[in-house]
Design a protein around this motif. Sequence first.
Motif, mmCIF file in Angstrom:
data_model
loop_
_atom_site.group_PDB
_atom_site.id
_atom_site.type_symbol
_atom_site.label_atom_id
_atom_site.label_comp_id
_atom_site.label_asym_id
_atom_site.label_seq_id
_atom_site.Cartn_x
_atom_site.Cartn_y
_atom_site.Cartn_z
ATOM 1 N N SER A 63 -45.619 -93.348 69.839
ATOM 2 C CA SER A 63 -46.066 -92.135 70.511
ATOM 3 C C SER A 63 -47.541 -92.280 70.894
ATOM 4 C CB SER A 63 -45.904 -90.940 69.573
ATOM 5 O OG SER A 63 -46.474 -89.790 70.122
ATOM 6 N N PRO A 64 -47.935 -91.738 72.072
ATOM 7 C CA PRO A 64 -49.346 -91.818 72.458
ATOM 8 C C PRO A 64 -50.243 -90.916 71.615
ATOM 9 C CG PRO A 64 -48.069 -90.682 74.132
ATOM 10 C CD PRO A 64 -47.101 -91.170 73.111
ATOM 11 N N LEU A 65 -49.649 -89.905 70.970
ATOM 12 C CA LEU A 65 -50.426 -88.974 70.150
ATOM 13 C C LEU A 65 -49.719 -88.705 68.835
ATOM 14 C CD1 LEU A 65 -51.402 -86.240 72.769
ATOM 15 C CD2 LEU A 65 -52.888 -87.993 71.827
ATOM 16 N N LEU A 66 -50.509 -88.475 67.825
ATOM 17 C CA LEU A 66 -50.009 -87.993 66.538
ATOM 18 C C LEU A 66 -50.607 -86.619 66.301
ATOM 19 C CD1 LEU A 66 -50.559 -91.163 64.310
ATOM 20 C CD2 LEU A 66 -48.424 -90.397 65.380
ATOM 21 N N ARG A 67 -49.886 -85.788 65.599
ATOM 22 C CA ARG A 67 -50.403 -84.459 65.283
ATOM 23 C C ARG A 67 -50.487 -84.333 63.769
ATOM 24 N NH1 ARG A 67 -47.490 -79.132 67.464
ATOM 25 N NH2 ARG A 67 -45.827 -80.017 66.246
ATOM 26 N N GLU A 68 -51.670 -83.945 63.304
ATOM 27 C CA GLU A 68 -51.902 -83.748 61.874
ATOM 28 C C GLU A 68 -52.482 -82.361 61.649
ATOM 29 O OE1 GLU A 68 -54.358 -86.809 60.255
ATOM 30 O OE2 GLU A 68 -52.893 -88.384 60.655
ATOM 31 N N GLN A 69 -52.246 -81.850 60.468
ATOM 32 C CA GLN A 69 -52.812 -80.549 60.108
ATOM 33 C C GLN A 69 -54.321 -80.694 59.939
ATOM 34 O OE1 GLN A 69 -51.012 -78.765 56.694
ATOM 35 N NE2 GLN A 69 -52.283 -76.958 56.778
ATOM 36 N N ILE B 34 -54.629 -81.184 64.652
ATOM 37 C CA ILE B 34 -55.536 -82.120 65.306
ATOM 38 C C ILE B 34 -54.676 -83.167 65.999
ATOM 39 C CG2 ILE B 34 -57.308 -83.876 64.973
ATOM 40 C CD1 ILE B 34 -58.203 -82.334 62.488
ATOM 41 N N ALA B 35 -54.950 -83.422 67.277
ATOM 42 C CA ALA B 35 -54.256 -84.484 68.011
ATOM 43 C C ALA B 35 -55.058 -85.770 67.847
ATOM 44 C CB ALA B 35 -54.128 -84.117 69.479
ATOM 45 N N ILE B 36 -54.360 -86.830 67.506
ATOM 46 C CA ILE B 36 -54.995 -88.133 67.303
ATOM 47 C C ILE B 36 -54.367 -89.118 68.279
ATOM 48 C CG2 ILE B 36 -55.389 -90.007 65.662
ATOM 49 C CD1 ILE B 36 -55.048 -87.827 63.450
ATOM 50 N N ARG B 37 -55.195 -89.734 69.116
ATOM 51 C CA ARG B 37 -54.687 -90.710 70.075
ATOM 52 C C ARG B 37 -54.408 -92.025 69.352
ATOM 53 N NH1 ARG B 37 -58.498 -90.700 74.348
ATOM 54 N NH2 ARG B 37 -59.724 -92.068 73.042
ATOM 55 N N THR B 38 -53.233 -92.569 69.561
ATOM 56 C CA THR B 38 -52.844 -93.840 68.954
ATOM 57 C C THR B 38 -53.277 -94.992 69.867
ATOM 58 O OG1 THR B 38 -50.707 -93.836 70.068
ATOM 59 C CG2 THR B 38 -50.819 -92.756 67.897
ATOM 60 N N ASP B 39 -53.062 -96.213 69.408
ATOM 61 C CA ASP B 39 -53.343 -97.372 70.251
ATOM 62 C C ASP B 39 -52.505 -97.320 71.525
ATOM 63 O OD1 ASP B 39 -55.188 -98.348 68.451
ATOM 64 O OD2 ASP B 39 -53.790 -99.757 67.507
ATOM 65 N N ALA B 40 -51.259 -96.875 71.404
ATOM 66 C CA ALA B 40 -50.394 -96.731 72.589
ATOM 67 C C ALA B 40 -50.971 -95.676 73.533
ATOM 68 C CB ALA B 40 -48.980 -96.357 72.168
ATOM 69 N N GLY B 41 -51.521 -94.606 72.992
ATOM 70 C CA GLY B 41 -52.138 -93.574 73.812
ATOM 71 C C GLY B 41 -53.380 -94.075 74.526
ATOM 72 N N ARG B 42 -54.168 -94.866 73.838
ATOM 73 C CA ARG B 42 -55.371 -95.450 74.454
ATOM 74 C C ARG B 42 -54.958 -96.384 75.587
ATOM 75 N NH1 ARG B 42 -60.411 -95.644 73.263
ATOM 76 N NH2 ARG B 42 -60.133 -94.942 71.130
ATOM 77 N N ALA B 43 -53.944 -97.206 75.368
ATOM 78 C CA ALA B 43 -53.479 -98.125 76.413
ATOM 79 C C ALA B 43 -52.942 -97.349 77.614
ATOM 80 C CB ALA B 43 -52.395 -99.047 75.852
ATOM 81 N N ARG B 44 -52.219 -96.285 77.352
ATOM 82 C CA ARG B 44 -51.674 -95.456 78.435
ATOM 83 C C ARG B 44 -52.802 -94.800 79.236
ATOM 84 N NH1 ARG B 44 -46.840 -91.408 76.896
ATOM 85 N NH2 ARG B 44 -45.867 -91.282 78.934
ATOM 86 N N LEU B 45 -53.820 -94.311 78.535
ATOM 87 C CA LEU B 45 -54.977 -93.702 79.194
ATOM 88 C C LEU B 45 -55.711 -94.729 80.058
ATOM 89 C CD1 LEU B 45 -56.890 -91.280 79.577
ATOM 90 C CD2 LEU B 45 -58.081 -92.043 77.518
#
Length: 71
Positions: free
Chosen positions: A5-11, A20-31
């Motif tokens: 997933s491009p983003l993870l969601r944490e409390q 809090i939305a956290i950008r993953t490595d896949a999200g950074r690559a997609r961006l």
Amino acid sequence: MATESPLLREQAPHDARSSIAIRTDAGRARLEQALPAHVATLRRPVPDHLHREDIDVAELAAAWPRMAETA
């Protein structure tokens, strides 16, 4: 094979009502992949309405409505 997933969601640590939305490595690559096309889309209508490098503020203000029509 599952795609990351491009983003993870944490409390949020200090507020249980928030996330809090956290950008993953896949999200950074997609961006990074999408950014050049996004920037080109933003820049495309501007040069068509600017007639010289030393444009003044009044001319730029007059160009905004024309740019909005072509966007």
